[in-house]
Design an enzyme around this catalytic site. Structure first.
Site, short mmCIF file in Angstrom:
data_model
loop_
_atom_site.label_atom_id
_atom_site.label_comp_id
_atom_site.label_asym_id
_atom_site.label_seq_id
_atom_site.Cartn_x
_atom_site.Cartn_y
_atom_site.Cartn_z
N CYS A 1 38.59 42.72 41.48
CA CYS A 1 38.26 42.26 40.53
C CYS A 1 39.44 41.06 40.26
CB CYS A 1 38.09 43.05 39.40
SG CYS A 1 37.22 42.44 37.89
N HIS B 1 34.27 45.62 41.42
CA HIS B 1 34.86 46.93 41.72
C HIS B 1 34.10 48.00 42.64
CE1 HIS B 1 38.02 46.47 38.51
NE2 HIS B 1 36.90 45.95 37.62
N GLU C 1 35.58 50.27 44.32
CA GLU C 1 36.04 51.70 44.45
C GLU C 1 35.17 52.52 43.74
OE1 GLU C 1 37.16 48.86 42.95
OE2 GLU C 1 38.03 49.19 40.89
N1 GLN Z 1 41.07 40.37 33.32
C1 GLN Z 1 39.96 40.00 34.56
C2 GLN Z 1 38.74 39.81 33.82
O1 GLN Z 1 38.53 40.10 32.58
C3 GLN Z 1 39.72 40.84 35.42
C4 GLN Z 1 39.34 42.40 35.09
C5 GLN Z 1 39.37 43.40 35.84
O2 GLN Z 1 40.03 43.31 36.90
N2 GLN Z 1 38.74 44.38 35.81
O3 GLN Z 1 38.00 39.01 34.06
#
Ligand code: GLN
Length: 540
Positions: free
Chosen positions: A390, A517, A519
């Site tokens: 992400c 994600h 994970e």
């Molecule tokens: N802050 C970033 C976004 O909102 C990444 C979010 C995250 O890593 N879950 O896109």
């Protein structure tokens, strides 16, 4: 006329805690679930938590641990991650029931006239709605396990306890099994276990109308039989129903602890099936987890909140799992992203350079982000295996864009970049103005199409994949020429091509990142391919 086959009655297991929270009630419950699943049943789980929050999306991850996201896009807490890992099923919005959400639903209904002038009360309205949620969450399952957060006697949890007591009237007492997990402290000065707090907790539970069918005593060290017998006698419970679950090294050994404790006999009686659970794969995994291998891989986790396992629970679990199946020891090194910012030559920089692989996990806000960009840039330049999750993908793209000539490349999230036009990462359509509101990000499962022949597609062995998401910003594809010049290519996009979901560095040992994600989908018995391949690359 042929009669419709009657739906099999779902069996319910209710797990409450006594004395202290945080002694592994959730893991105990999930371990029972894993055993029942290994007997071939469809088992589901649900958490009832007395918080007044509506979901976990706005909770501080340092205080509350990681925010776990369900496939259908609800931001929940890390307990649901444990449930998925132990039971290998997908939780949903029905798997979490917070007081805040129940109150909100009741109050919304009251405001719209839904109660037709009736007085709205904790009993029956709150307790009925909780029961409805439990029935909804258990649809289609053979066995449904409900964990009640907190400990017995907590003022705020009373309505949940009343709801699960009432539930037995609804489905029949024989279809409900009540489990109480109580902590029994060891007093070092007098060298003895103290059962009084557990006795009191069980007395409280009895006062709420619940006599448990199983009492699990949690202890730091194995407790002698007399301790269980004493608790059984004082609580008026069969002595075989009070079992001991002492601490063990790995949470993944808890199912074996539970099996050893004799709980299986009671579970078997409850479901009327004394077949043996097939624990082969669990055994294999447990063996690998506990083994010392010759080879150790050192993975640097470059993060804002360092040292707190709970904050990045799914990431660390996915790494541990992938290491075990790769037959290597994992040396997880926490690297404070902020400390990397000053110079690459400080302590944090040295720590980074000593790693076999680097992970940049998800994150929000500007703090430490330059350090993360530095880590990605270092991995890209030095051919060090990199896995970006992400935010980890966003910083990799910023690093590549800077390399490819956009010197001020940045993300719109990290304050006003001087040249706004160089926001390589920008806010998604429809997200502006919602930056600090709950439940409004792009959440849950979304499909992606992987580029044929890319390493990403090879890793997944598939070109259509689905991963969970939780983000507000995305890659601005206008900058792809510079990003490519910097050494990174797109290897997966949303089906409409609008959002970049995966990237990779083609001429690199292993440089993979995703806007998702992965994970969240790694399970001990089904490790995630991205993590498996990452650790494999780090072995080299
Ligand atoms: N802050 C970033 C976004 O909102 C990444 C979010 C995250 O890593 N879950 O896109």
């Amino acid at each position: 006329m042929k009669k419709n086959k009657k739906k099999k009655q779902t069996k319910y297991i209710f797990v409450t805690g006594g004395v202290l929270s945080g002694v592994g009630k959730g893991i105990t419950a999930a371990s029972m679930g894993a055993i029942l699943k290994a007997k071939g049943y469809h088992v589901t789980m649900q958490k009832c938590d007395p918080y007044l929050n509506v979901d976990a999306g706005l909770l501080n991850p340092v205080e509350h641990g990681e925010c776990f996201v369900t496939a259908d896009g609800v931001e929940t807490d890390l307990d649901l991650g444990h449930y998925e890992r132990f039971l290998d099923f997908e939780t949903s919005k029905y798997s979490i029931t917070l007081s805040g959400a129940i109150f909100k639903e009741l109050i919304d209904k009251e405001r719209s006239g839904g109660f037709k002038g009736k007085t709205v009360q904790l009993v029956p309205h709150f307790t009925n709605l909780v029961q409805e949620k439990i029935e909804r969450a258990s649809a289609n399952s053979d066995i449904h396990i409900v964990e009640i957060g907190g400990t017995i006697g907590d003022y705020e949890g009373l309505s949940f306890v009343e709801a699960i007591r009432l539930f037995a009237n609804k489905v029949g007492r024989k279809n409900c099994l009540y489990v109480s997990v109580v902590y029994v402290p060891w007093i070092n000065t007098s060298k003895e276990f103290k059962t009084k707090p557990a006795q009191n907790a069980l007395k409280d539970l009895r006062g709420f109308g619940i006599i448990p069918d199983i009492v699990c005593t949690r202890t730091e060290r194995p407790a002698p039989k007399e301790i269980q017998e004493k608790i059984a006698a004082f609580a008026g419970i069969d002595k075989d129903a009070v079992v001991n679950l002492p601490d063990i090294k790995s949470v993944y050994d808890v199912p074996f602890n539970v099996l050893k404790s004799g709980v299986l006999n009671i579970l078997n009686d409850f479901i009327g099936d004394d077949s043996e659970p097939d624990m082969n794969r669990w055994e294999e995994f447990s063996r690998l987890r506990n083994q010392e291998f010759k080879r150790t891989v050192r993975i640097g986790l470059v993060a804002k909140y360092v040292g707190n396992n709970d904050t990045y629970m799914c990431v660390t679990e996915a790494l541990k799992t992938a290491a075990a199946w790769n037959k290597v020891n994992l040396d997880l090194v926490w690297i404070n992203a902020e400390e990397l910012e000053d110079s690459a030559n400080n302590e944090a920089g040295k720590k980074l350079q000593a790693c076999d692989g680097i992970v940049v996990p998800g994150g929000f806000g500007a703090r430490g982000v330059e350090g993360k960009i530095k880590a990605a840039s270092y991995a890209l330049d030095k051919n060090v295996p990199y896995l970006g999750l992400c935010l980890g993908m966003q910083v990799a793209c910023i690093a590549a864009a800077r390399k490819g000539g956009v010197k001020t490349a940045n993300s719109e999230e990290f304050g006003a970049t001087e040249e706004k036009k160089n926001n390589v990462i920008y806010i998604m359509e429809g997200q502006k103005g919602k930056e600090s509101t709950g439940g409004t990000m792009r959440l849950g499962d979304y499909p992606a199409k992987l580029v044929k022949g890319s390493r990403t597609a090879k890793i997944y062995d598939e070109t259509n994949v689905i991963e969970r998401h939780r983000h507000r910003y995305e890659l601005n594809q206008k900058f792809l020429p510079e990003i490519e010049k910097g050494g990174i290519m797109v290897s997966g996009v949303s089906p409409d091509g609008k959002l970049v979901e995966f990237i990779e560095a083609p001429n690199h040992l292993f440089f993979q990142a995703t806007q998702a994600h992965p994970e969240f989908k790694s399970r001990p018995l089904h490790p995630h391919p991205l993590f498996l391949e990452f650790i494999k690359a780090c072995k080299k």
